[in-house]
Design an enzyme around this catalytic site. Structure first.
Site, PDB file in Angstrom:
ATOM      1  N   ALA A  78     -31.731 -14.185  21.627  1.00  0.00           N
ATOM      2  CA  ALA A  78     -31.909 -13.037  20.736  1.00  0.00           C
ATOM      3  C   ALA A  78     -33.078 -12.201  21.254  1.00  0.00           C
ATOM      4  O   ALA A  78     -33.816 -12.645  22.143  1.00  0.00           O
ATOM      5  CB  ALA A  78     -32.185 -13.520  19.314  1.00  0.00           C
ATOM      6  N   LYS A  79     -33.246 -11.034  20.746  1.00  0.00           N
ATOM      7  CA  LYS A  79     -34.402 -10.207  21.114  1.00  0.00           C
ATOM      8  C   LYS A  79     -34.541  -9.108  20.080  1.00  0.00           C
ATOM      9  O   LYS A  79     -33.570  -8.725  19.429  1.00  0.00           O
ATOM     10  CB  LYS A  79     -34.197  -9.580  22.497  1.00  0.00           C
ATOM     11  CG  LYS A  79     -35.481  -9.149  23.163  1.00  0.00           C
ATOM     12  CD  LYS A  79     -36.128 -10.280  23.927  1.00  0.00           C
ATOM     13  CE  LYS A  79     -37.409  -9.847  24.594  1.00  0.00           C
ATOM     14  NZ  LYS A  79     -37.893 -10.875  25.534  1.00  0.00           N
TER      15      LYS A  79
END
Ligand code: NAD
Length: 436
Positions: free
Chosen positions: A125-126
């Site tokens: 994720a980011k």
């Protein structure tokens, strides 16, 4: 069902991915080309490769805050969960004026690959906010962080998606994120972010972990190349958390840091920069620019500096095809995410320059983030020595497996890292099955 459209005549399905327009050198375009390169090595798992090309989920949020002068400003925030097949999402949060959905998508995908490359039980994720945090007061920065955390609170959580620091974010910002999430859920949840201050459940060794991982993979690669670190010359782009920590460790091993570049300037000293003086200078003025113990260079001249080891540790896409032809180093250690565009990768390989790719080189940060998360859950904390020894072992073992894969298929370390990681991700995908 008889009314179903025959498969061959169905139009190709698009997804929200079609809202971004990747180019061959943009972050998502770079990532897609890296996936295409690994598919021939995935065997029957290749049938799932399309899942790697589509982030699972992307959230775009409006982040309005009242500024110190009473006006209201709106900022655009993102959180992308690329793949959760192997566990909760994991990945940093970036504050930068150039952040886009496309960039965050690519960074989240590289997190999926990175976590699998070092075999952590995480997906990728980011997050990011399109903002120049240097223009904000501390109070405004805190409001921005708290509102953003609250907005993405519907998809993050200690078992769902765990943010961490990235460009322009740090332990203080993680503390505000942890507090905001805890206030909203009614219980102190230290495990919702990593990279926290030590007093709030942070881990010893986390701040320097990414730089340490760059050093460990660099040490192993140098050994295989027959390059002695003692006396080796090193050029570092980005002198923040990652670049600065890596530079310190190389200097301790006897290497000479001959050049450093950041957003404030480019500095050069053939005899080696004195880090005992440079580090306090960076802390005091916010960058390497204006450092007295070095010659100032034009930014572009950085790429012509003679060195054995080049460490890009700032932003993506900086090693273009044109710059790849000028690189003098024998070894490139990708501290940054996505610093090399695919065409440049080919040029470096043809020129015999060894590239230790981001998805293994900078995995030290997420590895110690994992240690922090585990320590938070068990409420039992390890010594810094234990952390550094475990980090070293995970990085060395992971790199060895990747190197064996590269040798077996005669492919670059980047494609080999993708091969090792994507196999793990797609086995999980296959074993879980397709819901419903
Ligand atoms: P940071 O904010 O601490 O430092 C960023 C550095 O990049 C600063 O020195 C800044 O001056 C420099 N920089 C910014 N724009 C530049 C430009 N145009 N030219 C040259 N230098 C420029 O960030 P960081 O945490 O050190 O992250 C650096 C890179 O490492 C990013 O690509 C990030 O995604 C990656 N990374 C970070 C971590 C982590 O744990 N922090 C983990 C893995 C990967």
């Amino acid at each position: 069902m008889s009314s179903a459209t025959p498969h061959s005549t169905r139009p190709k399905q698009t997804s929200f991915v079609s809202y971004v327009s990747p180019t061959p050198t943009s972050p998502w375009g770079t990532y897609l080309s890296q996936v295409d390169r690994v598919v021939p090595y995935l065997g029957h798992l290749g049938k799932w490769a399309e899942t790697l090309k589509r982030p699972k989920r992307a959230l775009i949020v409006d982040v309005p805050i009242e500024m110190d002068d009473g006006t209201v400003q709106h900022y655009e925030g993102f959180r992308v969960q690329h793949n959760l097949s192997r566990g909760p999402g994991k990945g940093g949060v970036r504050y930068h004026p150039d952040v886009t959905l496309e960039e965050v998508m690519a960074l989240s995908a590289w997190m999926t690959v990175k976590c699998a490359a070092v075999n952590l039980p995480y997906g990728g994720a980011k997050g990011g906010i399109r903002v120049d945090p240097k223009q904000l007061s501390m109070k405004e920065l805190e409001k921005l962080t708290r509102r953003y955390t609250s907005e993405i609170g519907i998809i993050i959580g200690p078992q769902r998606d765990i943010p961490a620091p990235d460009v322009n974010t740090n332990g203080q910002i993680m503390a505000w994120m942890m507090d905001t999430y805890s206030m909203n859920t009614g219980a102190t949840a230290t495990g919702v972010v990593t990279g926290k201050p030590i007093h709030l459940g942070g881990s010893l060794g986390r701040v320097k972990a990414t730089g340490r991982g760059v050093f460990v993979t660099g040490r192993e690669a140098a050994r295989r190349l027959g390059l002695k670190l003692d006396g080796a010359t090193v050029a570092v782009q980005g002198f923040g958390n990652v670049g600065g920590s890596a530079a310190e460790l190389f200097a301790q091993a006897g290497s000479k840091i001959v050049a450093a570049q950041d957003h404030t300037g480019t500095i050069f000293n053939a005899a080696g920069l004195d880090l005992a003086e440079l580090m306090p200078h960076v802390k005091q003025v916010g960058g390497v620019g204006g450092f007295k113990g070095a010659e100032a260079l034009e930014p572009e001249a950085f790429w012509d500096v003679k060195c054995d080891i080049l460490i890009p540790a700032a932003l993506e896409g900086v090693i273009s095809a044109a710059r790849a032809k000028r690189v003098t180093a024998k070894l490139v250690l990708e501290g940054a995410n996505g610093p090399t565009v695919p065409e440049a990768d080919d040029i470096l390989a043809e020129r015999g320059v060894l590239v230790v790719p981001d998805v293994i080189c900078n995995a030290g940060g997420v590895t110690v983030s994992y240690f922090e998360w585990v320590q938070d859950f068990s409420s039992f904390f390890w010594s810094e020595d234990e952390i550094n020894v475990r980090l070293d072992k995970i990085m060395v073992d992971a790199l060895k497996k990747i190197w064996d894969t590269a040798d077996r298929h005669q492919i670059t370390l980047r494609t080999a890292t993708f091969a090792v990681a994507c196999e793990r991700i797609l086995i999980a995908r296959e074993e879980r099955g397709l819901y419903p």
